[in-house]
Design a protein around this motif. Structure first.
Motif, mmCIF file in Angstrom:
data_model
loop_
_atom_site.group_PDB
_atom_site.id
_atom_site.type_symbol
_atom_site.label_atom_id
_atom_site.label_comp_id
_atom_site.label_asym_id
_atom_site.label_seq_id
_atom_site.Cartn_x
_atom_site.Cartn_y
_atom_site.Cartn_z
ATOM 1 N N GLY A 121 6.485 -4.646 -10.922
ATOM 2 C CA GLY A 121 7.123 -5.577 -10.003
ATOM 3 C C GLY A 121 7.340 -4.969 -8.629
ATOM 4 N N VAL A 122 7.706 -3.682 -8.595
ATOM 5 C CA VAL A 122 7.893 -2.978 -7.324
ATOM 6 C C VAL A 122 6.565 -2.878 -6.590
ATOM 7 N N LEU A 123 5.535 -2.461 -7.312
ATOM 8 C CA LEU A 123 4.207 -2.291 -6.727
ATOM 9 C C LEU A 123 3.714 -3.596 -6.092
ATOM 10 N N ILE A 124 3.774 -4.683 -6.857
ATOM 11 C CA ILE A 124 3.244 -5.956 -6.364
ATOM 12 C C ILE A 124 4.097 -6.492 -5.219
ATOM 13 N N ASP A 125 5.408 -6.361 -5.313
ATOM 14 C CA ASP A 125 6.272 -6.845 -4.235
ATOM 15 C C ASP A 125 6.013 -6.077 -2.943
ATOM 16 N N ASP A 126 5.835 -4.755 -3.049
ATOM 17 C CA ASP A 126 5.517 -3.957 -1.864
ATOM 18 C C ASP A 126 4.211 -4.435 -1.228
ATOM 19 N N LEU A 127 3.201 -4.686 -2.057
ATOM 20 C CA LEU A 127 1.891 -5.075 -1.550
ATOM 21 C C LEU A 127 1.928 -6.430 -0.858
ATOM 22 N N VAL A 128 2.510 -7.429 -1.526
ATOM 23 C CA VAL A 128 2.406 -8.800 -1.012
ATOM 24 C C VAL A 128 3.402 -9.086 0.105
ATOM 25 N N THR A 129 4.423 -8.243 0.255
ATOM 26 C CA THR A 129 5.394 -8.478 1.329
ATOM 27 C C THR A 129 5.192 -7.555 2.522
ATOM 28 N N LYS A 130 4.747 -6.310 2.279
ATOM 29 C CA LYS A 130 4.603 -5.346 3.372
ATOM 30 C C LYS A 130 3.168 -4.925 3.637
ATOM 31 N N GLY A 131 2.259 -5.256 2.726
ATOM 32 C CA GLY A 131 0.869 -4.862 2.923
ATOM 33 C C GLY A 131 0.657 -3.385 2.650
ATOM 34 N N ALA A 132 -0.540 -2.897 3.011
ATOM 35 C CA ALA A 132 -0.870 -1.483 2.775
ATOM 36 C C ALA A 132 -1.761 -0.999 3.912
ATOM 37 N N ASP A 133 -1.192 -0.178 4.800
ATOM 38 C CA ASP A 133 -1.995 0.339 5.904
ATOM 39 C C ASP A 133 -2.678 1.655 5.539
ATOM 40 N N GLU A 134 -2.441 2.126 4.309
ATOM 41 C CA GLU A 134 -3.191 3.244 3.751
ATOM 42 C C GLU A 134 -3.154 3.097 2.241
ATOM 43 N N PRO A 135 -4.068 3.745 1.497
ATOM 44 C CA PRO A 135 -4.128 3.541 0.046
ATOM 45 C C PRO A 135 -2.757 3.701 -0.615
ATOM 46 N N TYR A 136 -2.344 2.709 -1.362
ATOM 47 C CA TYR A 136 -0.999 2.652 -1.932
ATOM 48 C C TYR A 136 -0.972 3.305 -3.304
ATOM 49 N N ARG A 137 -0.011 4.193 -3.505
ATOM 50 C CA ARG A 137 0.272 4.760 -4.826
ATOM 51 C C ARG A 137 1.677 4.361 -5.236
ATOM 52 N N MET A 138 1.858 4.194 -6.536
ATOM 53 C CA MET A 138 3.174 3.822 -7.045
ATOM 54 C C MET A 138 3.960 5.065 -7.415
ATOM 55 N N PHE A 139 4.999 5.363 -6.649
ATOM 56 C CA PHE A 139 5.891 6.489 -6.940
ATOM 57 C C PHE A 139 7.240 5.936 -7.397
ATOM 58 N N THR A 140 7.899 6.665 -8.275
ATOM 59 C CA THR A 140 9.210 6.213 -8.750
ATOM 60 C C THR A 140 10.201 6.098 -7.598
ATOM 61 N N SER A 141 9.999 6.899 -6.545
ATOM 62 C CA SER A 141 10.929 6.870 -5.409
ATOM 63 C C SER A 141 10.888 5.543 -4.659
ATOM 64 N N ARG A 142 9.859 4.737 -4.880
ATOM 65 C CA ARG A 142 9.777 3.438 -4.210
ATOM 66 C C ARG A 142 10.725 2.412 -4.839
ATOM 67 N N ALA A 143 11.224 2.693 -6.034
ATOM 68 C CA ALA A 143 12.020 1.711 -6.785
ATOM 69 C C ALA A 143 13.509 1.950 -6.593
ATOM 70 N N GLU A 144 14.209 0.946 -6.080
ATOM 71 C CA GLU A 144 15.647 1.065 -5.884
ATOM 72 C C GLU A 144 16.417 0.917 -7.195
ATOM 73 N N HIS A 145 15.758 0.396 -8.254
ATOM 74 C CA HIS A 145 16.412 0.214 -9.556
ATOM 75 C C HIS A 145 15.930 1.251 -10.576
ATOM 76 N N ARG A 146 15.459 2.410 -10.108
ATOM 77 C CA ARG A 146 14.760 3.305 -11.029
ATOM 78 C C ARG A 146 15.625 3.850 -12.161
ATOM 79 N N LEU A 147 16.940 3.857 -12.015
ATOM 80 C CA LEU A 147 17.780 4.304 -13.130
ATOM 81 C C LEU A 147 17.706 3.340 -14.304
ATOM 82 N N SER A 148 17.367 2.091 -14.008
ATOM 83 C CA SER A 148 17.242 1.090 -15.071
ATOM 84 C C SER A 148 15.808 0.975 -15.581
ATOM 85 N N LEU A 149 14.847 1.464 -14.801
ATOM 86 C CA LEU A 149 13.434 1.357 -15.179
ATOM 87 C C LEU A 149 13.012 2.639 -15.890
ATOM 88 N N ARG A 150 13.452 2.778 -17.136
ATOM 89 C CA ARG A 150 13.227 4.008 -17.889
ATOM 90 C C ARG A 150 12.205 3.787 -19.002
#
Length: 353
Positions: A121-150
């Protein structure tokens, strides 16, 4: 002035080493010069030159959260064509795009995962709302809810959604429901059992001096850093012979929920406040240095963009492409931790009055 390169042996019985961290779009002679500029590699030889692959991609902001094109209904896209890189990123998009193509053909509701539900959900939301000006990788640091996404609760978060979308069998869904009940019932039992903290301290090492004798629940005690679920349940079993210990499949989640509960609550409050735009007024001090020493949780890309833009407020920072919600919360904590937000908050209260 610095760029890390990891020298990774290709195997136990070979002298070939892979320099992880170097880009490969240069001619072979330039690659050799770069390698020999590294201390210790002055006489290195190239066995196989590196290479890069160029490919075209579509602006992912032209997609819905279902990964369906906004321009061509019925066309679903996934993978590098959306501006991402990496096997897992492509697979994650493929699941959502494929599922939604099938659901659409069946006139069924779409499968959309929120930022608080999955890294997909984080990955897709980042892509469709902010785009990608360089190749996008999914890092846990991108998620504001990461304590719940275990990893321990992935099945509990996603199996019901998968079942509703027809992606998960009834047997698997029922097994997940049973595990959820086991987790909930265990947390309820631990929450219900209470004892003065002095009695707890007589039986387990709570790592601190007892300052009072208030009653504490077993769940409160388990939340302490060095307290183990087994020793807590052993104490309860001695006092109550009918007590049922937590089933093995639920134990990791019960422990995680108890250990992280206060942090998850704080995280949820901060995210809620941000989503309601209550934190956008926080001002960035002109003296703030956007460096890893000051802001170690932010990526190089984010630090570079923030340093160039020098946003005056968090609201301005949120409009910079590539700065994630998780990083905005880190910025908020850093700035308010230096006591900068309090005067502004008082000012806002006076204006409301």
């Amino acid at each position: 002035s610095k760029h890390p390169v990891w020298l990774e042996p290709e195997g136990l019985n070979t002298h070939v080493v892979y320099p992880n961290g170097l880009s490969g779009p240069f001619p072979e002679e330039i690659q050799l010069k770069i390698l020999r500029s590294i201390r210790g590699l002055e006489e290195v030889e190239i066995v196989r030159p590196g290479y890069d692959v160029e490919y075209d991609y579509l602006d992912p902001r032209g997609l819905k959260h279902t990964l369906e094109s906004k321009i061509l209904p019925g066309l679903y896209l996934a993978g590098q064509i959306c501006g991402t890189t990496g096997y897992e990123e492509a697979a994650a998009q493929g699941i959502i795009a494929g599922a939604n193509a099938g659901l659409s053909a069946s006139n069924a509701p779409p499968l959309i995962l929120g930022r608080d539900e999955a890294y997909i959900g984080v990955l897709i939301d980042d892509l469709v709302t902010k785009g990608a000006d360089e190749p996008y990788r999914m890092f846990t640091s991108r998620a504001e809810h990461r304590l719940s996404l275990r990893a321990d609760n992935a099945d509990l978060r996603l199996t019901p959604k998968g079942f509703d979308a027809g992606l998960v069998s009834k047997t698997r869904f029922e097994r997940t429901q049973l595990r959820q009940r086991n987790v909930d019932e265990s947390l309820d039992r631990l929450r219900a059992f209470r004892m003065p903290i002095s009695k707890w301290a007589n039986q387990i090492d709570i790592g601190q001096k007892v300052q009072h004798n208030q009653a504490k629940s077993a769940l409160d005690m388990l939340a302490m850093a060095d307290v183990d679920l087994k020793e807590i349940e052993d104490i309860i079993a001695e006092a109550d012979s009918s007590f049922e210990s937590t089933p093995g499949a639920a134990r990791a989640t019960v422990v995680a929920e108890s250990k992280y509960s206060s942090l998850i609550d704080r995280q949820r409050r901060e995210v809620d406040a941000w989503e309601q735009r209550e934190l956008g007024w926080v001002r960035m001090p002109p003296s703030l240095q956007y460096t890893h020493e000051e802001l170690p949780a932010l990526s190089n890309e984010e630090l570079e963009k923030l340093s160039k833009a020098r946003p005056a407020t968090l609201a301005e920072a949120s409009k910079i492409q590539g700065v994630t919600p998780a990083s905005l919360l880190n910025l908020y904590r850093h700035v308010t931790g230096r006591g900068i937000s309090a005067p502004k908050q008082d000012e806002r209260r006076r204006e409301r009055a």
